[in-house]
Design an enzyme around this catalytic site. Structure first.
Site, short mmCIF file in Angstrom:
data_model
loop_
_atom_site.label_atom_id
_atom_site.label_comp_id
_atom_site.label_asym_id
_atom_site.label_seq_id
_atom_site.Cartn_x
_atom_site.Cartn_y
_atom_site.Cartn_z
N HIS A 14 0.81 -1.22 0.00
CA HIS A 14 0.00 0.00 0.00
C HIS A 14 0.85 1.26 0.00
O HIS A 14 0.40 2.31 0.45
CB HIS A 14 -0.95 0.00 1.21
CG HIS A 14 -1.86 -1.18 1.25
ND1 HIS A 14 -2.44 -1.64 2.43
CD2 HIS A 14 -2.30 -2.01 0.28
CE1 HIS A 14 -3.19 -2.70 2.16
NE2 HIS A 14 -3.12 -2.94 0.87
N GLU A 55 -3.19 -6.50 -9.63
CA GLU A 55 -1.84 -6.23 -9.14
C GLU A 55 -0.86 -7.16 -9.86
O GLU A 55 -1.10 -8.36 -9.97
CB GLU A 55 -1.76 -6.44 -7.62
CG GLU A 55 -2.73 -5.52 -6.87
CD GLU A 55 -2.82 -5.79 -5.37
OE1 GLU A 55 -2.02 -6.62 -4.89
OE2 GLU A 55 -3.66 -5.19 -4.71
N GLU A 111 -3.45 -13.41 -3.89
CA GLU A 111 -2.45 -12.35 -4.03
C GLU A 111 -1.23 -12.57 -3.13
O GLU A 111 -1.00 -11.83 -2.17
CB GLU A 111 -3.07 -10.99 -3.73
CG GLU A 111 -3.90 -10.89 -2.45
CD GLU A 111 -4.44 -9.50 -2.22
OE1 GLU A 111 -3.66 -8.53 -2.28
OE2 GLU A 111 -5.66 -9.38 -1.98
#
Length: 411
Positions: A241, A271, A367
């Site tokens: 982040h 992503e 992820e």
């Protein structure tokens, strides 16, 4: 209707709250029947727990049950649900927008005197057993609720509402699939914008602009807000982040592409790891290992699997390669009414301490991320991210942007 006057008498007459249906409602994200079904589910929870009134205060639950996504800006909001009515409570500063965006009734409170919000909430409540969101209601607001509503009989419904949101309707899944498609549009725009000397912010803007143009074309009636990109390079890839910077891209940089379109409060994500120039041998080895974990994780996501069980198998995969110590966070999470500042469905995260069983209608990401510290071979953050919809017998991967070195080495 609100009115203005400079006389002292009119100041005294100003209302604590009022209705303000200012103009026709636009098409909401879902049909009225969808919101009615969600409220029916909430009322079933209320009946099971003998709750008279629910005072929802979080952005995600108010949006989920009413369609209205508020902008707090220091003011409280609510959706008050009884067994026969539902009403959003909004601040006067927002005018008629909350009423237009609510699939239920709306009540506007004024700020002529303190705590008119709670006076408006009180006017809508029935009974003394009140359902609240314990993970959102602050201590100060809890005290005011007890004071104004005259009860200490509070029932925390945060968990029950979260589990209701975890099972997506067909309409929600259709919207999430569109969000994943828009995320891919942003990803391809970013891929095309990457070149030596370009700043992170310039690449990020290319992706965001592409997504917003696509949303405007595909959802012309939707509110446009909160679409964003985190595009990171070099050292800035070490956290998932990390904010975008003005750093210029250099040959040899590891890159992290992250697109996040927001359609009517529903977040989706893409992503990917990329390299500007050919990665060295150490970097390629770590990248390939993370891609391997990603593919393993995708194969494990299916109805009947548990979040903790999926996590354990990927942990074993990394441990066999002496990479588990570089894992950064859990391996995936739920999607729905979600953003980077509201809506986390913590009961559906792929972590060691979550034993939730995957069921048809759930939507989760895969992820994996490895962060190799500076000074070690292959330093940087490696991350891939796909979204999967759980079906009756398998899971559908709705992310189409390719991963791995064949597509994501930029020369």
């Amino acid at each position: 209707m609100p009115f203005s006057s400079s006389s002292a008498a009119s100041l005294v007459a100003r209302p604590d709250f009022f209705t303000f249906d200012n103009g026709p409602k636009p098409a909401l994200p879902f049909a009225q029947a969808e919101y009615d079904q969600r409220l029916s589910g909430l009322r079933k929870i209320m009946t099971e727990q003998s709750v008279d009134t629910v005072v929802l205060t979080s952005m995600h639950n108010i949006a989920y049950y009413s369609g209205f996504l508020y902008c707090a800006f220091g003011r409280p909001y609510a959706c008050v649900v009884t067994h026969d009515n539902a009403t959003t409570v909004s601040a006067n500063i927002d005018g008629g927008q909350p009423a237009r965006q609510s699939a239920c009734d709306n009540l506007v409170y004024t700020d002529w005197k303190r705590d008119n919000y709670w006076r408006a909430v009180l006017s809508l409540t029935k009974g003394k057993r009140i359902g609240v969101e314990g993970d959102h209601l602050s201590l100060q607001q809890r005290d005011k609720l007890v004071d104004f509503l005259g009860t200490t009989d509070l029932v925390d419904l945060a968990g029950a509402t979260m589990f209701q949101r975890m099972a997506k309707s067909d309409a929600e899944i259709a919207l999430i699939k569109e969000g994943a498609r828009v995320a891919d549009v942003g990803g391809f725009a970013i891929h095309a914008a990457i070149k030596e000397g370009t700043r992170e912010i310039d690449v990020a803007m290319a992706g965001r602009n592409a997504m917003e143009l696509e949303i405007a074309k595909s959802f012309p009636g939707s509110e446009m807000r909160d679409n964003w990109v985190w595009f990171q390079s070099g050292l800035n890839t070490d956290g998932a982040h990390n904010p975008v910077t003005c750093k210029e891209l250099e040959m040899g940089d590891i890159l992290s592409l992250n697109t996040f379109p927001m359609i009517s409060g529903y977040y989706t994500a893409l992503e990917r790891t990329l390299f500007l120039g050919e990665p060295d041998e150490a970097s390629m080895k770590i990248w390939e290992a993370n891609v391997g974990a990603h593919e393993l994780g995708i194969s494990l996501i299916k109805p009947g699997a548990t979040c903790s069980g999926i996590c354990a198998e990927i942990n074993e995969f990394f441990a066999e390669r002496d990479l588990l110590q570089y894992r950064s966070f859990g391996y995936g999470h739920s999607f729905g009414v979600l953003s980077h500042y509201y809506g986390r469905e913590a009961g559906l995260e792929l972590r060691e301490d979550i034993d939730t069983v995957l069921e048809p209608g759930m939507v989760v990401s895969m992820e994996p991320m490895l962060t190799i510290p500076v000074g070690q071979p292959g330093a940087g953050g490696y991350r891939e991210h796909d979204i999967l919809v759980i079906g009756e017998d398998s899971a559908e991967n709705i992310t189409k942007f390719p991963y791995g070195s064949e597509h994501n080495v930029i020369l």
